[in-house]
Scaffold this active site. Structure first.
Site, PDB file in Angstrom:
ATOM      1  N   ASP A 101       0.785  -1.230   0.000  1.00 16.92           N
ATOM      2  CA  ASP A 101       0.000   0.000   0.000  1.00 16.92           C
ATOM      3  C   ASP A 101       0.820   1.284   0.000  1.00 16.92           C
ATOM      4  OD1 ASP A 101       0.867   0.227   2.710  1.00 16.92           O
ATOM      5  OD2 ASP A 101      -0.915  -0.852   3.411  1.00 16.92           O
ATOM      6  N   HIS A 116       6.988  -7.234  -1.021  1.00 17.30           N
ATOM      7  CA  HIS A 116       6.061  -7.776  -2.019  1.00 17.30           C
ATOM      8  C   HIS A 116       5.742  -6.792  -3.134  1.00 17.30           C
ATOM      9  CE1 HIS A 116       4.542 -10.701   1.317  1.00 17.30           C
ATOM     10  NE2 HIS A 116       5.656 -11.116   0.755  1.00 17.30           N
ATOM     11  N   SER A 219       1.365  -8.431  11.869  1.00 20.93           N
ATOM     12  CA  SER A 219       1.479  -9.597  10.994  1.00 20.93           C
ATOM     13  C   SER A 219       1.235 -10.861  11.792  1.00 20.93           C
ATOM     14  CB  SER A 219       2.869  -9.666  10.344  1.00 20.93           C
ATOM     15  OG  SER A 219       3.001 -10.848   9.567  1.00 20.93           O
TER      16      SER A 219
END
Length: 271
Positions: A101, A116, A219
């Site tokens: 994001d 990622h 996480s």
């Protein structure tokens, strides 16, 4: 008994801290996570589905055509801003994020490893040409005039953590290919079942290896792409602090475990 944030502050004192963040740090910005206590079941697109099934690919791009706008409009929350402030104060050395994001960068964090990738780039799988998601949006809009309006404004649909949106009717959506070679375009993010680029993994390992404290934020460590850094730190004898709502796969390795939201803890670490 000391407040959890105060215990974390004491653990961080004088230690080179590296943060590992997941989707839970962005929930306060309106981006849901995959496995939080209040998250609905989700089945994210896999790499194999994307490259192997034109129907899946069309369905993904139709949903992403809405979802990326929501993610692009998202703003950093108090947790992102606090982490950036801790970096400026020399108390956090680097941020390894599993999120796509870009909210850490938007908040002002400078040493960010986007493990990622990010939602803002698109890559051709044939010639590796990259283009911005903005440029692709213009092309998709020309091929699918009015689709976004008919499907509903981005603020009115359910958004997933990978910039996807829940849209039921996608059969008429038209996908575009690479303008340079005609190859398949894919968001430059790592899908489930896809390998993280080696250079990013090496950069993240280097950060973990130089850390004197690994701080996990938001996480569940369910997938190995994040858990491996916790295991590496534990093997090296590096203290590990975990802040997350709900259990994680790394709890048994943690020096400190705080069951709480990231923002509420991080803001208490500021002067």
């Amino acid at each position: 008994m000391a407040h959890p944030a105060e215990t974390l502050r004491e653990l961080m004192a004088g230690r080179r801290t590296v943060a590992l963040t997941g989707a839970g740090i962005s929930t306060d910005s309106g981006i849901p996570d995959y496995r939080g206590p209040d998250s609905p079941p989700r089945n994210p697109m896999t790499y194999q589905q994307f490259i192997g099934d034109p129907g899946f690919r069309r369905h993904y791009w139709a949903r992403n055509h809405l979802g990326w706008r929501h993610m692009d409009a998202a703003v950093p929350n108090a947790g992102h801003r606090a982490l950036a402030a801790l970096e400026r104060a020399g108390r956090v050395a680097a941020v390894i994020t599993q999120n796509v994001d870009m909210l850490h960068t938007k908040a002002g964090s400078r040493n960010v490893i986007d493990l990622h990738g990010t939602y803002a780039q698109v890559r051709c799988l044939a010639c590796s040409h990259r283009l911005s998601r903005y440029a692709l949006a213009e092309r998709l809009e020309r091929r699918n005039p009015g689709f976004a309006e008919k499907a509903g404004a981005a603020s009115a649909v359910e958004i997933a953590p990978d910039a996807d949106a829940v849209v039921a009717r996608t059969a008429t959506f038209r996908v575009v290919d690479c303008e340079r070679c005609g190859g398949m375009l894919k968001p430059d993010i790592v899908y489930f079942g896809e390998t993280v680029p080696r250079e990013r993994v090496c950069s993240a390992f280097d950060a973990v290896d130089t850390a004197e404290l690994l701080l996990v934020l938001g996480s569940s460590l369910t997938v190995m792409s994040g858990l491996r850094f916790v295991r590496r730190a534990a093997k090296a004898g590096t203290p590990i602090a975990i802040v997350n709502r709900g259990p994680t796969r790394g709890d048994d390795l943690a020096t400190l475990r705080i069951d709480a939201g990231c923002s509420e803890i991080l803001i208490q670490l500021l002067p």
